[in-house]
Write an enzyme that holds these catalytic residues in place. Structure first.
Site, PDB file in Angstrom:
ATOM      1  N   ASP A 168       0.821  -1.227   0.000  1.00 23.98           N
ATOM      2  CA  ASP A 168       0.000   0.000   0.000  1.00 23.98           C
ATOM      3  C   ASP A 168       0.847   1.266   0.000  1.00 23.98           C
ATOM      4  O   ASP A 168       0.450   2.283   0.580  1.00 23.98           O
ATOM      5  CB  ASP A 168      -0.971   0.008   1.197  1.00 23.98           C
ATOM      6  CG  ASP A 168      -1.755  -1.287   1.300  1.00 23.98           C
ATOM      7  OD1 ASP A 168      -2.249  -1.734   0.254  1.00 23.98           O
ATOM      8  OD2 ASP A 168      -1.840  -1.856   2.400  1.00 23.98           O
ATOM      9  N   LYS A 217       2.089   2.167  -5.163  1.00 25.14           N
ATOM     10  CA  LYS A 217       2.763   1.689  -6.375  1.00 25.14           C
ATOM     11  C   LYS A 217       1.914   1.949  -7.623  1.00 25.14           C
ATOM     12  O   LYS A 217       2.432   2.319  -8.665  1.00 25.14           O
ATOM     13  CB  LYS A 217       3.050   0.181  -6.256  1.00 25.14           C
ATOM     14  CG  LYS A 217       4.053  -0.150  -5.173  1.00 25.14           C
ATOM     15  CD  LYS A 217       4.267  -1.644  -5.053  1.00 25.14           C
ATOM     16  CE  LYS A 217       3.108  -2.402  -4.438  1.00 25.14           C
ATOM     17  NZ  LYS A 217       2.826  -2.122  -3.036  1.00 25.14           N
ATOM     18  N   ALA A 247      -3.525  -8.336  -4.061  1.00 24.46           N
ATOM     19  CA  ALA A 247      -3.043  -6.990  -4.384  1.00 24.46           C
ATOM     20  C   ALA A 247      -4.189  -6.105  -4.849  1.00 24.46           C
ATOM     21  O   ALA A 247      -5.214  -6.597  -5.324  1.00 24.46           O
ATOM     22  CB  ALA A 247      -1.992  -7.081  -5.494  1.00 24.46           C
ATOM     23  N   GLY A 248      -4.009  -4.811  -4.712  1.00 22.52           N
ATOM     24  CA  GLY A 248      -5.004  -3.859  -5.221  1.00 22.52           C
ATOM     25  C   GLY A 248      -4.279  -2.603  -5.641  1.00 22.52           C
ATOM     26  O   GLY A 248      -3.916  -1.794  -4.806  1.00 22.52           O
ATOM     27  N   HIS A 249      -4.019  -2.468  -6.938  1.00 20.00           N
ATOM     28  CA  HIS A 249      -3.302  -1.284  -7.422  1.00 20.00           C
ATOM     29  C   HIS A 249      -4.320  -0.293  -7.980  1.00 20.00           C
ATOM     30  O   HIS A 249      -4.976  -0.555  -8.975  1.00 20.00           O
ATOM     31  CB  HIS A 249      -2.274  -1.674  -8.483  1.00 20.00           C
ATOM     32  CG  HIS A 249      -1.140  -2.473  -7.908  1.00 20.00           C
ATOM     33  ND1 HIS A 249      -0.141  -3.023  -8.651  1.00 20.00           N
ATOM     34  CD2 HIS A 249      -0.861  -2.786  -6.620  1.00 20.00           C
ATOM     35  CE1 HIS A 249       0.708  -3.660  -7.843  1.00 20.00           C
ATOM     36  NE2 HIS A 249       0.278  -3.533  -6.611  1.00 20.00           N
ATOM     37  N   THR A 280      -5.784 -11.867   3.400  1.00 25.94           N
ATOM     38  CA  THR A 280      -6.876 -11.248   2.639  1.00 25.94           C
ATOM     39  C   THR A 280      -7.952 -12.289   2.295  1.00 25.94           C
ATOM     40  O   THR A 280      -8.961 -11.949   1.692  1.00 25.94           O
ATOM     41  CB  THR A 280      -6.345 -10.639   1.323  1.00 25.94           C
ATOM     42  OG1 THR A 280      -5.728 -11.690   0.571  1.00 25.94           O
ATOM     43  CG2 THR A 280      -5.330  -9.535   1.578  1.00 25.94           C
ATOM     44  N   GLN A 289       2.381  -6.029  -3.028  1.00 29.10           N
ATOM     45  CA  GLN A 289       2.701  -6.045  -1.585  1.00 29.10           C
ATOM     46  C   GLN A 289       3.995  -5.245  -1.347  1.00 29.10           C
ATOM     47  O   GLN A 289       4.244  -4.307  -2.069  1.00 29.10           O
ATOM     48  CB  GLN A 289       2.802  -7.476  -1.042  1.00 29.10           C
ATOM     49  CG  GLN A 289       1.472  -8.224  -0.992  1.00 29.10           C
ATOM     50  CD  GLN A 289       1.088  -8.904  -2.289  1.00 29.10           C
ATOM     51  OE1 GLN A 289       1.898  -9.535  -2.929  1.00 29.10           O
ATOM     52  NE2 GLN A 289      -0.148  -8.772  -2.695  1.00 29.10           N
ATOM     53  N   ARG A 347     -10.321  -3.013   4.764  1.00 32.11           N
ATOM     54  CA  ARG A 347      -9.966  -3.006   6.191  1.00 32.11           C
ATOM     55  C   ARG A 347      -9.193  -1.738   6.544  1.00 32.11           C
ATOM     56  O   ARG A 347      -8.356  -1.281   5.744  1.00 32.11           O
ATOM     57  CB  ARG A 347      -9.073  -4.214   6.523  1.00 32.11           C
ATOM     58  CG  ARG A 347      -9.781  -5.534   6.442  1.00 32.11           C
ATOM     59  CD  ARG A 347      -8.838  -6.680   6.797  1.00 32.11           C
ATOM     60  NE  ARG A 347      -7.807  -6.903   5.796  1.00 32.11           N
ATOM     61  CZ  ARG A 347      -6.847  -7.811   5.904  1.00 32.11           C
ATOM     62  NH1 ARG A 347      -6.772  -8.572   6.982  1.00 32.11           N
ATOM     63  NH2 ARG A 347      -5.962  -7.983   4.957  1.00 32.11           N
TER      64      ARG A 347
HETATM   65  P1  IMP Z   1      -2.282 -12.981   2.049  1.00 28.70           P
HETATM   66  O1  IMP Z   1      -1.273 -12.556   1.050  1.00 28.70           O
HETATM   67  O2  IMP Z   1      -3.692 -12.693   1.642  1.00 28.70           O
HETATM   68  O3  IMP Z   1      -2.083 -14.388   2.499  1.00 28.70           O
HETATM   69  O4  IMP Z   1      -2.058 -12.087   3.369  1.00 28.70           O
HETATM   70  C1  IMP Z   1      -0.884 -12.181   4.145  1.00 28.70           C
HETATM   71  C2  IMP Z   1      -0.563 -10.842   4.776  1.00 28.70           C
HETATM   72  O5  IMP Z   1      -0.183  -9.921   3.771  1.00 28.70           O
HETATM   73  C3  IMP Z   1      -1.741 -10.193   5.497  1.00 28.70           C
HETATM   74  O6  IMP Z   1      -1.241  -9.475   6.598  1.00 28.70           O
HETATM   75  C4  IMP Z   1      -2.301  -9.231   4.478  1.00 28.70           C
HETATM   76  O7  IMP Z   1      -2.989  -8.159   5.071  1.00 28.70           O
HETATM   77  C5  IMP Z   1      -1.030  -8.777   3.792  1.00 28.70           C
HETATM   78  N1  IMP Z   1      -1.254  -8.367   2.399  1.00 28.70           N
HETATM   79  C6  IMP Z   1      -1.449  -9.168   1.337  1.00 28.70           C
HETATM   80  N2  IMP Z   1      -1.590  -8.447   0.214  1.00 28.70           N
HETATM   81  C7  IMP Z   1      -1.459  -7.160   0.579  1.00 28.70           C
HETATM   82  C8  IMP Z   1      -1.475  -5.927  -0.169  1.00 28.70           C
HETATM   83  O8  IMP Z   1      -1.621  -5.894  -1.390  1.00 28.70           O
HETATM   84  N3  IMP Z   1      -1.304  -4.798   0.579  1.00 28.70           N
HETATM   85  C9  IMP Z   1      -1.083  -4.817   1.916  1.00 28.70           C
HETATM   86  N4  IMP Z   1      -1.045  -5.940   2.633  1.00 28.70           N
HETATM   87  C10 IMP Z   1      -1.235  -7.103   1.965  1.00 28.70           C
END
Ligand code: IMP
Length: 381
Positions: A13, A16, A39-41, A129, A222, A301
């Site tokens: 976040d 990017k 991810a969310g760009h 997520t 990330q 969140r």
């Molecule tokens: P996962 O990648 O969904 O398994 O999440 C693992 C950890 O990475 C969690 O704490 C998520 O909140 C964090 N996370 C995953 N993707 C992102 C992102 O794009 N931005 C910020 N945090 C992320």
């Protein structure tokens, strides 16, 4: 021409999307190399905001080849929705989007497993997520996964049924109740849709582009502190978010890497669980959250907020060989009378270090701050 890599240096976040959006027109190829729908760009096109989860940020420009690399895990349902939503703004999407046959598939049961594992962890949950990222990478490394290229093989259904049955078994052992039947139909429709897109050996595509001198941007997701090896393990994502991930996630050799653009915010945020030494749990943290609109682009969140952490940032710069640093959202601090920056950590024995200790959650550190008077004016004016 060398490949430029753009990545986040904190916990994701960092903004990017905004930088890629700005830089993308200069490139002929934009490639994603890891992660998936976690991810969310966020970027703007034609005055409209778009959040891209799995599709590279060059998609709105017809002249750019957009590569979804082998290092990604792809949820066909989310992918289809994303492509369909983008069609209006990116009509050439069927021509300028290329998906690696070696990227892995997220099944509906991977998502259920993600939720089940988090439930089992209880208070120790990662704060995932819940997009199925961990279980899909687990199957990849465990050599059980299904890949995009499998969709084109005659026995795909057999492979799918086998993995699904294995997941059902695991979920049964965990005593987790779920029902994926309705979703399965949507999943099967989505994989049929996926097959209409360009599925290819993207490692050749990208190496041909390199050989032809095309300009290439590898777009990270990330951030370094969520890297599976170097992040705050186990509170991390399941891929290599650092520059090394671009090599394995696209199939390129190290000598092709040129600039490494490292993005960070003038403060820190983190979503999900895990250590965060400079976290502010009081009014200042809330002020950062409100002014910086720090709410997740994927899950909505609220993000945890805190002061800039230099030991963590220097660590990320070192791991990535950053050649250019880009600081985002300094304007969020416009109103602050005082701004603090963590320069060192004080350890349990009272010693100071500017290096990242092995494990922050079991052996907490106290951040040592340097205080600065705020500029208290609009930086944009
Ligand atoms: P996962 O990648 O969904 O398994 O999440 C693992 C950890 O990475 C969690 O704490 C998520 O909140 C964090 N996370 C995953 N993707 C992102 C992102 O794009 N931005 C910020 N945090 C992320």
């Amino acid at each position: 021409m060398a490949v430029s890599v753009l990545l986040g240096l904190q916990w994701g976040d960092e903004g990017k999307g905004k930088i890629v959006d700005f830089l993308a027109p200069q490139f002929q190829v934009v490639a994603r190399f890891q992660g998936g729908p976690n991810a969310g760009h966020t970027l703007e096109f034609d005055g409209q905001k778009h959040v891209l989860h799995q599709i590279p940020s060059g998609i709105f420009r017809p002249h750019i080849k957009n590569i979804v690399g082998n290092g990604l895990v792809i949820d066909p349902i989310v992918f289809r929705r994303e492509v369909e939503n983008l069609r209006q703004h990116a009509p050439e999407i069927s021509q300028n989007l290329f998906i690696s046959k070696k990227a892995h598939l997220i099944l509906p049961t991977h998502r259920v497993l993600d939720a089940a594992y988090e439930k089992v962890k209880g208070e120790k949950k990662i704060g995932s997520t819940l997009r199925g990222i961990g279980p899909t990478y687990q199957n990849k490394i465990g050599r059980q996964g299904l890949r995009i290229g499998d969709l084109l093989t005659p026995n795909f259904d057999e492979k799918y049924q086998y993995l699904k049955a294995h997941h059902h078994q695991l979920l049964h052992q965990l005593g987790y109740e779920y029902d994926t039947q309705a979703e399965e139909a949507t999943f099967l429709e989505a994989i049929a849709f996926l097959k209409t897109l360009q599925l290819c050996d993207t490692e050749y595509l990208i190496n041909d582009a390199i050989a032809q001198g095309e300009s290439i941007l590898a777009e990270g997701a990330q951030g370094a502190m969520l890297d599976i090896d170097f992040g705050s393990y186990p509170y991390v994502t399941s891929s290599n978010t650092i520059v090394a991930g671009a090599l394995t996630g696209l199939g390129i050799a190290p000598q092709h890497i040129g600039e490494v653009l490292g993005i960070f915010k003038a403060y820190c945020t983190r979503v999900g669980s895990g250590p965060f030494p400079t976290e502010l749990q009081e009014a200042t943290g809330e002020k950062l959250r409100q002014i910086g609109r720090e709410f997740g682009a994927t899950t909505g969140r609220p993000r945890r907020c805190g002061w800039l952490d230099l030991p963590a940032l220097k660590y990320a710069v070192m791991l990535n060989g950053v050649t250019q640093l880009l600081m985002m959202k300094a304007d969020v601090l416009n109103d602050f009378e005082e701004i603090q920056v963590c320069t060192h950590y004080e350890q349990e024995d009272g010693s100071r270090t500017d290096r990242l200790p092995y494990c922050l959650q079991d052996v907490p550190v106290r951040p040592v701050y340097q205080r600065f008077e705020g500029w208290q004016q609009d930086l944009g004016a």
